[in-house]
Design a protein around this motif. Structure first.
Motif, short mmCIF file in Angstrom:
data_model
loop_
_atom_site.label_atom_id
_atom_site.label_comp_id
_atom_site.label_asym_id
_atom_site.label_seq_id
_atom_site.Cartn_x
_atom_site.Cartn_y
_atom_site.Cartn_z
N LEU A 114 -6.52 1.64 -7.27
CA LEU A 114 -6.29 0.20 -7.33
C LEU A 114 -4.89 -0.11 -7.82
CD1 LEU A 114 -7.44 -2.72 -7.17
CD2 LEU A 114 -8.11 -2.45 -9.56
N GLY A 115 -4.45 0.61 -8.85
CA GLY A 115 -3.11 0.39 -9.37
C GLY A 115 -2.03 0.65 -8.33
N ALA A 116 -2.21 1.71 -7.53
CA ALA A 116 -1.23 2.01 -6.48
C ALA A 116 -1.22 0.93 -5.41
CB ALA A 116 -1.54 3.38 -5.86
N GLU A 117 -2.39 0.43 -5.06
CA GLU A 117 -2.47 -0.63 -4.05
C GLU A 117 -1.85 -1.93 -4.56
OE1 GLU A 117 -6.61 1.24 -2.21
OE2 GLU A 117 -6.64 -0.67 -3.33
N ILE A 118 -2.04 -2.22 -5.84
CA ILE A 118 -1.41 -3.41 -6.42
C ILE A 118 0.10 -3.25 -6.47
CG2 ILE A 118 -1.16 -4.70 -8.59
CD1 ILE A 118 -4.19 -4.44 -8.93
N ASP A 119 0.59 -2.04 -6.75
CA ASP A 119 2.02 -1.79 -6.68
C ASP A 119 2.56 -2.15 -5.30
OD1 ASP A 119 2.34 -0.89 -9.27
OD2 ASP A 119 2.13 1.23 -8.77
N ALA A 120 1.85 -1.70 -4.26
CA ALA A 120 2.29 -1.96 -2.88
C ALA A 120 2.31 -3.46 -2.59
CB ALA A 120 1.37 -1.24 -1.90
N VAL A 121 1.29 -4.18 -3.07
CA VAL A 121 1.25 -5.63 -2.85
C VAL A 121 2.41 -6.31 -3.56
CG1 VAL A 121 -0.06 -7.73 -3.32
CG2 VAL A 121 -1.23 -5.69 -2.45
N LEU A 122 2.68 -5.91 -4.79
CA LEU A 122 3.75 -6.54 -5.56
C LEU A 122 5.13 -6.28 -4.94
CD1 LEU A 122 2.58 -5.85 -9.23
CD2 LEU A 122 2.55 -8.02 -7.98
N ILE A 123 5.28 -5.16 -4.26
CA ILE A 123 6.55 -4.88 -3.61
C ILE A 123 6.79 -5.85 -2.45
CG2 ILE A 123 7.72 -3.19 -2.11
CD1 ILE A 123 6.52 -1.00 -3.90
N ALA A 124 5.73 -6.20 -1.73
CA ALA A 124 5.89 -7.01 -0.51
C ALA A 124 5.56 -8.49 -0.69
CB ALA A 124 5.01 -6.43 0.59
N ALA A 125 4.70 -8.82 -1.64
CA ALA A 125 4.20 -10.20 -1.75
C ALA A 125 5.27 -11.16 -2.26
CB ALA A 125 2.98 -10.24 -2.67
N ARG A 126 5.15 -12.42 -1.81
CA ARG A 126 6.07 -13.48 -2.22
C ARG A 126 5.38 -14.34 -3.28
NH1 ARG A 126 6.55 -15.59 3.74
NH2 ARG A 126 4.35 -15.05 3.45
N PRO A 127 5.91 -14.36 -4.50
CA PRO A 127 5.29 -15.15 -5.57
C PRO A 127 5.15 -16.61 -5.18
CG PRO A 127 6.96 -13.67 -6.45
CD PRO A 127 7.08 -13.60 -4.96
N GLY A 128 3.99 -17.17 -5.48
CA GLY A 128 3.77 -18.58 -5.20
C GLY A 128 3.38 -18.87 -3.77
N THR A 129 3.44 -17.88 -2.88
CA THR A 129 3.11 -18.09 -1.47
C THR A 129 1.94 -17.22 -1.02
OG1 THR A 129 5.40 -18.65 -0.93
CG2 THR A 129 3.99 -17.99 0.90
N ASP A 130 2.04 -15.95 -1.27
CA ASP A 130 1.01 -15.01 -0.82
C ASP A 130 -0.13 -14.90 -1.82
OD1 ASP A 130 2.58 -14.58 1.38
OD2 ASP A 130 3.49 -12.75 0.60
N GLU A 131 -1.24 -14.38 -1.35
CA GLU A 131 -2.43 -14.23 -2.18
C GLU A 131 -3.00 -12.82 -2.04
OE1 GLU A 131 -5.37 -17.22 -1.52
OE2 GLU A 131 -3.93 -18.88 -1.59
N VAL A 143 -15.57 1.08 -21.17
CA VAL A 143 -14.68 -0.02 -21.58
C VAL A 143 -13.23 0.31 -21.22
CG1 VAL A 143 -13.78 -1.30 -23.56
CG2 VAL A 143 -16.20 -0.71 -23.45
N THR A 144 -12.82 1.55 -21.45
CA THR A 144 -11.43 1.92 -21.19
C THR A 144 -11.10 1.82 -19.70
OG1 THR A 144 -12.15 4.24 -21.14
CG2 THR A 144 -11.24 3.39 -23.20
N GLY A 145 -12.00 2.32 -18.84
CA GLY A 145 -11.74 2.31 -17.41
C GLY A 145 -11.69 0.91 -16.85
N TYR A 146 -12.67 0.08 -17.19
CA TYR A 146 -12.71 -1.27 -16.64
C TYR A 146 -11.74 -2.21 -17.34
CZ TYR A 146 -16.37 -0.02 -13.45
OH TYR A 146 -17.05 0.57 -12.42
N GLY A 147 -11.43 -1.91 -18.58
CA GLY A 147 -10.36 -2.68 -19.23
C GLY A 147 -9.04 -2.48 -18.52
N LEU A 148 -8.77 -1.23 -18.10
CA LEU A 148 -7.55 -0.96 -17.34
C LEU A 148 -7.58 -1.64 -15.98
CD1 LEU A 148 -4.88 0.50 -16.91
CD2 LEU A 148 -6.16 2.55 -16.25
#
Length: 342
Positions: A114-131, A143-148
Motif C-alpha cells: 500500500l505504501g508503494a502504491e501511495i508513493d506512485a499516486v503522490l508522484i503523479a497526482a495533482r493536489p486539489g484536483t485528483d482523488e 495495532v502496529t500494522g493497521y496504525g501504519l
C-alpha cells in the motif's frame, strides 16, 4: 571386443545424460536463488478502468446490435470523440481517480505494498484536483500494522489528495482505523464496520506445568518487562499493568477516530461493538451507502479512472518456465488444428 565397445559407448552416453541433467538442475537452482531477492521487488502496474468499461460496452454492443446499428453507433462515437478532443485542447486534463485495493490479514502484511502504491499516486497526482479511492477489506489485526496503514492513507490527505474509503464487506477494528483516515467512507449496506476496541487473547499454561511438576523460569530485568506470558504465572499486578496498556491503546484508537470524524459520538460507538453499514450511517461511522463498483461506475464518464497495483517482478526462471508453457500451448494448438483438418 565389439561387446566391450558397445558397453563403453553406452556408459559414455549415460554419463553425458547424467551430466546434462545435473547441470540443468544446478542452473535451475541458481536461477531460483538469484530470483529470491528480486522476487521481493515490486513493480507498479497502472490500468485504465475507463478502457475496461469501453471494452465491456463494445462486447455488449457486438452481441446485441446488428451490423447496421453497430456502424451507426461507430460513426456517432467518432463524432463524439472528435468533439471531445476539440473541447480538451488548451485545457488541463480532467480529474483523475486512482483506485487502490487493500486486503488485510492479522498482521496487515499488505501495508508495504500500500505504501508503494501511495508513493506512485503522490508522484503523479495533482493536489486539489485528483482523488484516490481505497477499497478496503479487513477484519482488523495488530495495532502496529493497521496504525501504519492508517498513517499511509493520511499521507494522501496531507498532500491535498481527497481520499474515499470503499468498504464492500468488512472494515472492522484495524480495518476501520484505516477507513476513517479517509475523507469519506462509502460502504455497501450490509458491510460490517466499527468495532472500535482492543483485544489481547493470552493463553496461559502455568497451572498445567505445575500439575506436571515442570518448572518454568523467566528471568527479566525491569519491573514490567514481562507482565503477562504464556508459561509464567500471571500476577494481579502484572494483569493490571497489562490492562492499563490495553486501555491506553483504546484511548489512542478513539482519539484517532475522533480526529478524523469529529461529529461521531464516541460514547456510543467506542465500546468495541460493530454495525452493518446501514446502521452505521445514522451513527456517523460511514457517509454513504454504495458498493465500490457502483461508486466507480457513476464517475466513469466524468473522470479518468486508473487502477494502481503492485506486482512481483518475474525472475529469470519464471520467465523461462513461462516461455516453455507458451511454446507448449502453441504446439498443442497446431497439433489440434492439424488433427481437426484430417
Amino acid at each position: 571386443m565389439a561387446f566391450w565397445l558397445d558397453i563403453a559407448a553406452f556408459a559414455l552416453k549415460a554419463l553425458l545424460i547424467v551430466a546434462a541433467v545435473g547441470g540443468l538442475a544446478v542452473l535451475i537452482a541458481r536461477l531460483a536463488r538469484s530470483g529470491e531477492a528480486k522476487d521481493k521487488d515490486k513493480e507498479i502496474k497502472v490500468r485504465s478502468l475507463n478502457e475496461r468499461y469501453d471494452e465491456m460496452r463494445d462486447a455488449m454492443n457486438g452481441a446485441l446490435l446488428d451490423k447496421k446499428e453497430r456502424k451507426a453507433l461507430a460513426r456517432a462515437g467518432k463524432k463524439e470523440a472528435k468533439a471531445a478532443v476539440k473541447a480538451r485542447r488548451g485545457q488541463e486534463p480532467g480529474k483523475r481517480i486512482y483506485v487502490l485495493a487493500f486486503k488485510g490479514d492479522m498482521r496487515a502484511s499488505a501495508v508495504k505494498r500500500l505504501g508503494a502504491e501511495i508513493d506512485a499516486v503522490l508522484i503523479a497526482a495533482r493536489p486539489g484536483t485528483d482523488e484516490a479511492v481505497i477499497r478496503i477489506e479487513s477484519p482488523g489485526g495488530t495495532v502496529t500494522g493497521y496504525g501504519l496503514a492508517a498513517a499511509e492513507i493520511l499521507r494522501l490527505r496531507e498532500h491535498k489528495i481527497k481520499v474515499t474509503a470503499s468498504v464492500d464487506q468488512v472494515a472492522a477494528s484495524g480495518g476501520y482505523m484505516m477507513a476513517c483516515a479517509a475523507d469519506r467512507i462509502v460502504a455497501a449496506p450490509f458491510a460490517v464496520v466499527g468495532s472500535i476496541g482492543v483485544v489481547a487473547p493470552v493463553p496461559n499454561l502455568h497451572r498445567l506445568l505445575q500439575k506436571n511438576e515442570i518448572d518454568f523460569e523467566e528471568i527479566t530485568a525491569g519491573e514490567f518487562k514481562r507482565t503477562v506470558s504464556v508459561l509464567g504465572e500471571i500476577t494481579p499486578a502484572g494483569r493490571e499493568h497489562f490492562r492499563g496498556k490495553l486501555d491506553s491503546t483504546h484511548e489512542a484508537f478513539k482519539a484517532h477516530v475522533h480526529e478524523c470524524r469529529p461529529n461521531v459520538d464516541m460514547a456510543k460507538v467506542a465500546n468495541g461493538d460493530y454495525w452493518l453499514a446501514r446502521e452505521a450511517l445514522g451513527l456517523g461511522l460511514v457517509d454513504e451507502l454504495s458498493t465500490g463498483d457502483e461508486l466507480l461506475f457513476r464517475v466513469r464518464d466524468s473522470a479518468r479512472l486508473y487502477e494502481v497495483s503492485t506486482e512481483a517482478r518475474k525472475t529469470l526462471l519464471q520467465q523461462l518456465l513461462g516461455g516453455f508453457g507458451i511454446a507448449a500451448r502453441k504446439t498443442a494448438d497446431v497439433i489440434a488444428g492439424k488433427l481437426g483438418a484430417l
